[in-house]
Design an enzyme around this catalytic site. Structure first.
Site, PDB file in Angstrom:
ATOM      1  N   ILE A 116     -45.656  33.306  31.973  1.00 56.33           N
ATOM      2  CA  ILE A 116     -45.446  34.741  31.711  1.00 56.33           C
ATOM      3  C   ILE A 116     -46.301  35.552  32.681  1.00 56.33           C
ATOM      4  CG2 ILE A 116     -45.520  36.580  29.971  1.00 56.33           C
ATOM      5  CD1 ILE A 116     -45.513  34.439  27.797  1.00 56.33           C
ATOM      6  N   THR A 117     -45.671  36.371  33.521  1.00 52.85           N
ATOM      7  CA  THR A 117     -46.466  37.221  34.415  1.00 52.85           C
ATOM      8  C   THR A 117     -47.012  38.398  33.603  1.00 52.85           C
ATOM      9  OG1 THR A 117     -44.591  38.585  35.126  1.00 52.85           O
ATOM     10  CG2 THR A 117     -45.011  36.582  36.388  1.00 52.85           C
ATOM     11  N   GLY A 118     -48.260  38.786  33.899  1.00 53.98           N
ATOM     12  CA  GLY A 118     -48.873  39.896  33.174  1.00 53.98           C
ATOM     13  C   GLY A 118     -48.999  39.637  31.690  1.00 53.98           C
ATOM     14  N   TYR A 158     -39.735  54.362  39.335  1.00 58.87           N
ATOM     15  CA  TYR A 158     -39.752  53.340  38.282  1.00 58.87           C
ATOM     16  C   TYR A 158     -38.325  52.935  37.908  1.00 58.87           C
ATOM     17  CZ  TYR A 158     -40.550  51.187  33.701  1.00 58.87           C
ATOM     18  OH  TYR A 158     -40.562  50.319  32.635  1.00 58.87           O
ATOM     19  N   ASN A 201     -51.528  39.204  29.971  1.00 55.53           N
ATOM     20  CA  ASN A 201     -52.837  39.526  29.384  1.00 55.53           C
ATOM     21  C   ASN A 201     -52.820  40.770  28.501  1.00 55.53           C
ATOM     22  OD1 ASN A 201     -52.662  40.683  32.247  1.00 55.53           O
ATOM     23  ND2 ASN A 201     -54.247  41.935  31.333  1.00 55.53           N
ATOM     24  N   SER A 202     -51.672  41.483  28.480  1.00 59.48           N
ATOM     25  CA  SER A 202     -51.656  42.677  27.613  1.00 59.48           C
ATOM     26  C   SER A 202     -50.230  42.980  27.165  1.00 59.48           C
ATOM     27  CB  SER A 202     -52.239  43.884  28.360  1.00 59.48           C
ATOM     28  OG  SER A 202     -51.342  44.298  29.357  1.00 59.48           O
ATOM     29  N   GLY A 203     -50.122  43.947  26.273  1.00 59.50           N
ATOM     30  CA  GLY A 203     -48.833  44.507  25.869  1.00 59.50           C
ATOM     31  C   GLY A 203     -47.800  43.486  25.413  1.00 59.50           C
TER      32      GLY A 203
HETATM   33  N1  LIG Z   1     -43.730  49.688  27.114  1.00 60.57           N
HETATM   34  C1  LIG Z   1     -42.491  50.107  27.150  1.00 60.57           C
HETATM   35  O1  LIG Z   1     -42.094  51.032  26.426  1.00 60.57           O
HETATM   36  C2  LIG Z   1     -41.499  49.433  28.073  1.00 60.57           C
HETATM   37  C3  LIG Z   1     -40.163  49.868  28.044  1.00 60.57           C
HETATM   38  C4  LIG Z   1     -39.234  49.230  28.866  1.00 60.57           C
HETATM   39  C5  LIG Z   1     -39.639  48.199  29.707  1.00 60.57           C
HETATM   40  N2  LIG Z   1     -40.946  47.810  29.721  1.00 60.57           N
HETATM   41  C6  LIG Z   1     -41.331  46.723  30.640  1.00 60.57           C
HETATM   42  O2  LIG Z   1     -42.062  45.741  29.943  1.00 60.57           O
HETATM   43  C7  LIG Z   1     -42.920  45.041  30.841  1.00 60.57           C
HETATM   44  C8  LIG Z   1     -44.288  44.877  30.216  1.00 60.57           C
HETATM   45  O3  LIG Z   1     -44.904  46.149  30.141  1.00 60.57           O
HETATM   46  P1  LIG Z   1     -45.891  46.596  28.979  1.00 60.57           P
HETATM   47  O4  LIG Z   1     -45.259  47.748  28.321  1.00 60.57           O
HETATM   48  O5  LIG Z   1     -46.323  45.437  28.167  1.00 60.57           O
HETATM   49  O6  LIG Z   1     -47.108  47.196  29.850  1.00 60.57           O
HETATM   50  P2  LIG Z   1     -48.627  46.705  30.041  1.00 60.57           P
HETATM   51  O7  LIG Z   1     -49.276  46.527  28.730  1.00 60.57           O
HETATM   52  O8  LIG Z   1     -49.220  47.709  31.001  1.00 60.57           O
HETATM   53  O9  LIG Z   1     -48.480  45.305  30.741  1.00 60.57           O
HETATM   54  C9  LIG Z   1     -48.168  45.188  32.089  1.00 60.57           C
HETATM   55  C10 LIG Z   1     -48.760  43.904  32.602  1.00 60.57           C
HETATM   56  O10 LIG Z   1     -48.398  43.781  33.982  1.00 60.57           O
HETATM   57  C11 LIG Z   1     -49.574  43.402  34.689  1.00 60.57           C
HETATM   58  N3  LIG Z   1     -49.526  43.785  36.103  1.00 60.57           N
HETATM   59  C12 LIG Z   1     -49.405  45.020  36.628  1.00 60.57           C
HETATM   60  N4  LIG Z   1     -49.463  44.949  37.946  1.00 60.57           N
HETATM   61  C13 LIG Z   1     -49.627  43.655  38.282  1.00 60.57           C
HETATM   62  C14 LIG Z   1     -49.773  42.954  39.505  1.00 60.57           C
HETATM   63  N5  LIG Z   1     -49.805  43.588  40.689  1.00 60.57           N
HETATM   64  N6  LIG Z   1     -49.896  41.601  39.470  1.00 60.57           N
HETATM   65  C15 LIG Z   1     -49.911  40.933  38.294  1.00 60.57           C
HETATM   66  N7  LIG Z   1     -49.795  41.545  37.105  1.00 60.57           N
HETATM   67  C16 LIG Z   1     -49.657  42.884  37.095  1.00 60.57           C
HETATM   68  C17 LIG Z   1     -50.699  44.139  33.979  1.00 60.57           C
HETATM   69  O11 LIG Z   1     -51.943  43.581  34.341  1.00 60.57           O
HETATM   70  P3  LIG Z   1     -53.299  44.461  34.235  1.00 60.57           P
HETATM   71  O12 LIG Z   1     -53.706  44.413  32.797  1.00 60.57           O
HETATM   72  O13 LIG Z   1     -54.231  43.761  35.158  1.00 60.57           O
HETATM   73  O14 LIG Z   1     -52.950  45.857  34.673  1.00 60.57           O
HETATM   74  C18 LIG Z   1     -50.299  43.902  32.541  1.00 60.57           C
HETATM   75  O15 LIG Z   1     -50.728  42.628  32.107  1.00 60.57           O
HETATM   76  C19 LIG Z   1     -42.900  45.827  32.146  1.00 60.57           C
HETATM   77  O16 LIG Z   1     -42.072  45.179  33.078  1.00 60.57           O
HETATM   78  C20 LIG Z   1     -42.283  47.169  31.747  1.00 60.57           C
HETATM   79  O17 LIG Z   1     -41.583  47.774  32.805  1.00 60.57           O
HETATM   80  C21 LIG Z   1     -41.887  48.399  28.918  1.00 60.57           C
END
Ligand SMILES: NC(=O)c1ccc[n+]([C@@H]2O[C@H](COP(=O)([O-])OP(=O)(O)OC[C@H]3O[C@@H](n4cnc5c(N)ncnc54)[C@H](OP(=O)(O)O)[C@@H]3O)[C@@H](O)[C@H]2O)c1
Length: 308
Positions: free
Chosen positions: A39-41, A192, A43-45
């Protein structure tokens, strides 16, 4: 009159609020013992919640993260919550193509299996550039994952039946790709949207490339989720978004449900290349189903990441 108005707006607000928060759970109980998930990323969310859910099902889970300290802390948390010790992390910065290549080399040397690849990491609308000179959104959300998936594809084929999931967003529909300017980096939200449209095309073309080879692919919209992505914004905007998220967005555990569904469900496997929302296949806008554009983006991406 004032009382009636207050009651009416409160009720309207209550129903909008309830409707936006209504989501389906993944009810498929398939276990993943002996399988490896990357799983990429993670560590959060949403990524972290997905890691917990899949580790609980017996999978070996590797999270690929850019910050080793955050990753180590997340691994401890995932182990604790999933009651599984089979979780580890590896360093990967998707904003740097050399890092992606090094990661894949290490992963292929150290891990014997790869059954499920989850391209989850993502940047919101940040007007910045990657180390290779691509717009941050396009570079991290699409190109980094494009190279990663292609370099890991031989292992996915060896471990067939295997799956590739790519997190996209329903906001894909607000933009189209401009092949004269794939690196578009002007209006943050549109940047985005384009990167998330690229995720949709990528998943479809990957399904075509891997057809008959035991690898199935899915583009997943997780819903609107209370995750950590606001950390990229200014303090004031962050506060505002926290309030909006608290009111209308679902918790991360809920956001992970469609991801988990696509990772395990036999039903989902019948729709390789499909777009999934709320634990079921959904219909894309016609322009986003254009296989000619998907192929063109694939070829352009191959040139941009210098994939032989
Ligand atoms: N949240 C929403 O409402 C929503 C809606 C539609 C789609 N999504 C999609 O869901 C996915 C997960 O997002 P999330 O909402 O869980 O956000 P998030 O909590 O900000 O998680 C994003 C993750 O991506 C990592 N990341 C960012 N840049 C990176 C890089 N250069 N190399 C490696 N890892 C990197 C972050 O690492 P760091 O902690 O180091 O920054 C973090 O672990 C994303 O693709 C987002 O577009 C989210």
């Amino acid at each position: 009159m004032y009382l009636l108005y207050t009651i009416f707006t409160s009720l309207a607000f209550f129903f909008v609020f309830k409707r936006m928060k209504r989501r389906r759970y993944c009810t498929d109980l398939t276990r993943l013992d002996g399988k490896t998930v990357l799983i990429t990323g993670g560590n959060s969310g949403i990524g972290k919640e997905t890691a917990i859910a899949l580790a609980m099902r017996g999978a070996r889970v590797v999270i690929a993260c850019r910050d080793p300290d955050k990753a180590a802390k997340a691994v401890r948390d995932i182990k604790f919550k999933s009651h599984s010790l089979n979780v580890s992390h590896m360093e990967l910065d998707l904003a740097n193509l050399r890092s992606v290549r090094e990661f894949c080399k290490n992963f292929l040397q150290t891990e014997k299996r790869l059954d499920i690849l989850i391209n989850n990491a993502g940047m919101p609308s940040v007007l910045d550039w990657t180390d290779d000179g691509f717009s941050m959104c396009f570079g991290v959300n699409h190109l980094g994952h494009f190279l990663l998936t292609n370099l890991l594809l031989p292992r996915l084929r060896e471990c067939a039946p295997s799956r590739v999931l790519t997190l996209t967003c329903s906001s894909y529909k607000y933009q189209k790709l401009d092949f004269q300017d794939l690196n578009y980096n002007l209006l943050p939200f549109f940047t985005y949207c384009r990167s998330k449209l690229a995720n949709v095309y990528f998943s479809q073309e990957l399904a075509r490339v891997t057809e008959g080879k035991g690898v199935t692919t899915y583009a997943v919209h997780p819903g609107f989720v209370q995750s950590g992505w606001t950390c990229h914004f200014s303090f004031l905007f962050r506060i505002l978004m926290q309030v909006v998220m608290w009111m209308f967005f679902v918790p991360c555990e809920m956001g992970a449900q469609t991801v988990v569904y696509c990772a395990v469900s036999d039903e989902a496997a019948k729709h390789s290349g499909g777009y999934f929302v709320d634990c079921r296949p959904a219909t894309l806008r016609p322009f986003a189903r254009d296989s000619g554009v998907a192929k063109k983006l694939w070829e352009a991406s191959e040139r941009l990441v210098k994939l032989a």
